[in-house]
Design an enzyme around this catalytic site. Sequence first.
Site, PDB file in Angstrom:
ATOM      1  CB  CYS A  77      -0.946   0.021   0.887  1.00 37.12           C
ATOM      2  SG  CYS A  77      -2.360   1.080   0.968  1.00 37.12           S
ATOM      3  CG  HIS A 175      -4.102  -3.035   2.863  1.00 35.33           C
ATOM      4  ND1 HIS A 175      -2.931  -2.522   3.654  1.00 35.33           N
ATOM      5  CD2 HIS A 175      -4.804  -1.998   2.475  1.00 35.33           C
ATOM      6  CE1 HIS A 175      -3.119  -1.438   3.732  1.00 35.33           C
ATOM      7  NE2 HIS A 175      -3.841  -1.095   3.076  1.00 35.33           N
ATOM      8  CD  GLU A 177      -1.914  -5.572   5.618  1.00 35.51           C
ATOM      9  OE1 GLU A 177      -2.308  -4.657   5.486  1.00 35.51           O
ATOM     10  OE2 GLU A 177      -1.247  -6.240   4.422  1.00 35.51           O
TER      11      GLU A 177
END
Length: 193
Positions: A77, A175, A177
């Site tokens: 990001c 993202h 994660e």
Amino acid sequence: MMIAILKYNAGNTQSVENAVKRLGYECVVTDDRQLLQSAEKVIFPGVGEAASAMEYLRGKNLDEVVKSLTQPVLGICLGLQLMCRYSEEGDTNGLGIFDVDVKKFPPKDKVPHMGWNTISKSENQLFNRLLPDDNVYFVHSYYAELSQFTIAECDYILPFSAALQKNNFYAVQFHTEKSGTVGEQILTNFLKL
């Protein structure tokens, strides 16, 4: 294997640390240049604002450290955006790893681009074992233009770089994660490079 997660003036390091640990890897969140240089992999995550984040990196000379790394590095990001040459956000000069400009989305639709979206043209090893309709999670108001470094594209208002690569430097706008099993697979692919 020692994995370093770059600590700087940006959020989301905890989520990335948790994701790496869930995959069974040891990691450390650090701004220590020796740890960053000696790590086998470095992750450069971030949620925040480009100008203040670059100011922090420059203040600790971490900008030069990141550019000098020779092991695999993954920007996420804001990490991707700061690895570019320039960002319209705060009129910010980035690290220049990717000779690419980061621009603000035109207000033709809701900005920020937030939510799940598919990526295309993703034949790079970073995307091994992904399916064409797999979704990843985005939250961003600025985008990296398409370039020779683009290894995956996404379309929101206009086509943009969902991922970039140059030598040992990889970066994703979404993202990992927060992208469920698809994000875990991408992180796994990076950690196995």
